[in-house]
Design a protein around this motif. Structure first.
Motif, PDB file in Angstrom:
ATOM      1  N   ALA A 163       0.833  -1.204   0.000  1.00  0.00           N
ATOM      2  CA  ALA A 163       0.000   0.000   0.000  1.00  0.00           C
ATOM      3  C   ALA A 163       0.865   1.252   0.000  1.00  0.00           C
ATOM      4  O   ALA A 163       0.498   2.275  -0.596  1.00  0.00           O
ATOM      5  CB  ALA A 163      -0.915  -0.003   1.216  1.00  0.00           C
ATOM      6  N   GLU A 164       2.026   1.166   0.628  1.00  0.00           N
ATOM      7  CA  GLU A 164       2.939   2.319   0.706  1.00  0.00           C
ATOM      8  C   GLU A 164       3.591   2.604  -0.642  1.00  0.00           C
ATOM      9  O   GLU A 164       3.685   3.754  -1.075  1.00  0.00           O
ATOM     10  CB  GLU A 164       4.004   2.050   1.764  1.00  0.00           C
ATOM     11  CG  GLU A 164       4.976   3.188   1.977  1.00  0.00           C
ATOM     12  CD  GLU A 164       5.968   2.868   3.081  1.00  0.00           C
ATOM     13  OE1 GLU A 164       6.027   3.614   4.064  1.00  0.00           O
ATOM     14  OE2 GLU A 164       6.685   1.854   2.941  1.00  0.00           O
ATOM     15  N   ILE A 165       4.024   1.548  -1.345  1.00  0.00           N
ATOM     16  CA  ILE A 165       4.744   1.752  -2.611  1.00  0.00           C
ATOM     17  C   ILE A 165       3.805   1.765  -3.809  1.00  0.00           C
ATOM     18  O   ILE A 165       4.253   1.893  -4.950  1.00  0.00           O
ATOM     19  CB  ILE A 165       5.829   0.667  -2.806  1.00  0.00           C
ATOM     20  CG1 ILE A 165       5.194  -0.716  -2.975  1.00  0.00           C
ATOM     21  CG2 ILE A 165       6.814   0.685  -1.642  1.00  0.00           C
ATOM     22  CD1 ILE A 165       6.191  -1.804  -3.327  1.00  0.00           C
ATOM     23  N   GLY A 213      -0.268   8.854  -0.852  1.00  0.00           N
ATOM     24  CA  GLY A 213      -0.834   9.216  -2.148  1.00  0.00           C
ATOM     25  C   GLY A 213      -0.858   8.063  -3.132  1.00  0.00           C
ATOM     26  O   GLY A 213      -0.740   8.269  -4.346  1.00  0.00           O
ATOM     27  N   SER A 214      -1.018   6.856  -2.630  1.00  0.00           N
ATOM     28  CA  SER A 214      -1.029   5.657  -3.484  1.00  0.00           C
ATOM     29  C   SER A 214      -2.438   5.439  -4.045  1.00  0.00           C
ATOM     30  O   SER A 214      -3.221   4.645  -3.511  1.00  0.00           O
ATOM     31  CB  SER A 214      -0.569   4.440  -2.682  1.00  0.00           C
ATOM     32  OG  SER A 214       0.710   4.651  -2.129  1.00  0.00           O
ATOM     33  N   ILE A 215      -2.756   6.121  -5.129  1.00  0.00           N
ATOM     34  CA  ILE A 215      -4.112   6.115  -5.684  1.00  0.00           C
ATOM     35  C   ILE A 215      -4.515   4.732  -6.193  1.00  0.00           C
ATOM     36  O   ILE A 215      -5.620   4.245  -5.918  1.00  0.00           O
ATOM     37  CB  ILE A 215      -4.237   7.143  -6.823  1.00  0.00           C
ATOM     38  CG1 ILE A 215      -3.829   8.534  -6.336  1.00  0.00           C
ATOM     39  CG2 ILE A 215      -5.660   7.158  -7.362  1.00  0.00           C
ATOM     40  CD1 ILE A 215      -4.714   9.096  -5.274  1.00  0.00           C
ATOM     41  N   GLN A 222      -5.749  16.273  -0.614  1.00  0.00           N
ATOM     42  CA  GLN A 222      -5.772  15.341  -1.738  1.00  0.00           C
ATOM     43  C   GLN A 222      -7.209  15.217  -2.261  1.00  0.00           C
ATOM     44  O   GLN A 222      -7.936  14.301  -1.892  1.00  0.00           O
ATOM     45  CB  GLN A 222      -5.261  13.965  -1.314  1.00  0.00           C
ATOM     46  CG  GLN A 222      -3.834  13.940  -0.801  1.00  0.00           C
ATOM     47  CD  GLN A 222      -3.359  12.536  -0.497  1.00  0.00           C
ATOM     48  OE1 GLN A 222      -3.205  11.696  -1.381  1.00  0.00           O
ATOM     49  NE2 GLN A 222      -3.134  12.270   0.778  1.00  0.00           N
ATOM     50  N   PRO A 223      -7.639  16.129  -3.115  1.00  0.00           N
ATOM     51  CA  PRO A 223      -9.028  16.116  -3.583  1.00  0.00           C
ATOM     52  C   PRO A 223      -9.424  14.827  -4.298  1.00  0.00           C
ATOM     53  O   PRO A 223     -10.560  14.351  -4.152  1.00  0.00           O
ATOM     54  CB  PRO A 223      -9.098  17.321  -4.529  1.00  0.00           C
ATOM     55  CG  PRO A 223      -7.688  17.680  -4.843  1.00  0.00           C
ATOM     56  CD  PRO A 223      -6.885  17.265  -3.666  1.00  0.00           C
TER      57      PRO A 223
END
Length: 338
Positions: free
Chosen positions: A113-115, A150-152, A190-191
């Protein structure tokens, strides 16, 4: 781990491994006796030797979950060294390795999830569904970690999984600061992430400071956060002061039971709104009602006649059956059923 075994693992030489066993059959057992140590699996992960890794993991499965002095498991190291063949091989042998907690209680799922590795993340979730419930030492879920980094792509996979397995309540879990993933997305401006989250969460959950996501938005005061304000407004997010009820869990548990609470208790509403349980309860109640009605039809309550009776009369107008019915215990008076 002795130098000879370390060299064998570094080279990934399986034949040399068995020659080492011929010299010392207990060489892996001695490594396994240490609670935290560098194992041949760690060395194979660093060296990118998947076949050797699989061989040792099959011979001594307990080594697969052991942490080295850096607080990492072999699976964590394999992920860090981008050895996907080794990663898939290890979870094939034991899918619970996905839940092994390294330093900081970070699992391999948290690391993905982090990368933002959405492909392996999806495979991990299917291989070990319960891994989604693991939290770090900071009480962070994989969703918290994906949002913070920010891992979309990873976040989309996590949201899709939670929706399909009916575990979206995990999105309301709070980290050590009492923040949900939505609070974090708003505070880090982060919209795109906020837009994803509001479709799946209760937007009015409060953090440990009693603030909703809308309260967090009003603290920003920057032009970049205006879009987030519009997204929250469309999702009917409110400030804590505008919520109709600010009752806390302590207040709820301390108050007396109301009629609604009693109804919900006996209808099984407290069992996480399990629809199958509620349907079963309604079915049982319906059967009881039908059964009671049927029994009442067969055995009407006392005080009602169950048949029609009109005694025959003699020439002098008296009933000829009075004496007979009385002797049989029947009421000699004329009557009608019901």
């Amino acid at each position: 781990m002795d130098d000879q075994l370390r060299t064998v693992a570094q080279n990934g030489d399986i034949d040399a491994l068995y020659r080492r066993f011929a010299e010392d059959p207990y060489v892996l057992d001695r490594v396994d006796q240490l609670p935290i140590t560098d194992t041949p699996l760690h060395q194979a992960a660093r060296s990118g030797k998947p076949h050797f890794e699989m061989e040792v993991a099959n011979l001594k499965p307990s080594l697969s979950s052991k942490l080295n002095l850096m607080g990492l498991s072999p699976l964590h190291l394999a992920l860090q060294h981008n050895c996907s063949h080794m990663v898939r091989g290890l979870i094939t042998i034991n899918s619970n390795l996905i839940r092994v907690k390294a330093k900081g209680m970070m699992t391999p799922l948290h690391y993905l999830a982090e990368i933002d590795d959405a492909e392996l993340l999806a495979e991990f979730l299917f291989a070990c569904p319960s891994s989604i419930e693991d939290t770090t030492v900071k009480f962070e879920t994989a969703v918290h970690i994906a949002v913070k980094n920010g891992s979309i792509s990873a976040l989309k996979v996590l949201l899709g999984w939670l929706n399909r397995v009916n575990k979206e309540d995990i999105l309301t879990w709070k980290d050590e600061d009492g923040n949900t993933a939505l609070h974090i997305a708003v505070s880090t401006i982060q919209p795109q992430v906020v837009k994803l989250l509001v479709k799946h969460v209760n937007v009015n959950v409060k953090n440990s400071n009693g603030m909703t996501a809308m309260d967090t938005f009003h603290l920003q005061g920057t032009m970049q956060s205006l879009e987030i304000g519009k997204i929250l407004s469309r999702a009917r997010a409110k400030r804590a002061s505008n919520l109709t009820s600010n009752i806390t869990l302590r207040d709820y548990l301390s108050r007396k039971l109301t009629l609604i609470d009693i109804r919900d208790k006996y209808l099984g509403i407290y069992s996480r709104n399990n629809r199958s349980d509620i349907r079963a309860m309604v079915l049982v109640v319906a059967i009881l009602i039908v059964t009671a009605t049927y029994q009442a039809g067969l055995n009407p309550p006392g005080g009602y006649w169950q048949d029609n009776y009109k005694p025959a009369t003699t020439n002098n107008g008296s009933s000829s059956a009075n004496n007979t019915n009385t002797s049989l215990g029947q009421d000699p008076r004329p009557h009608y059923a019901g």
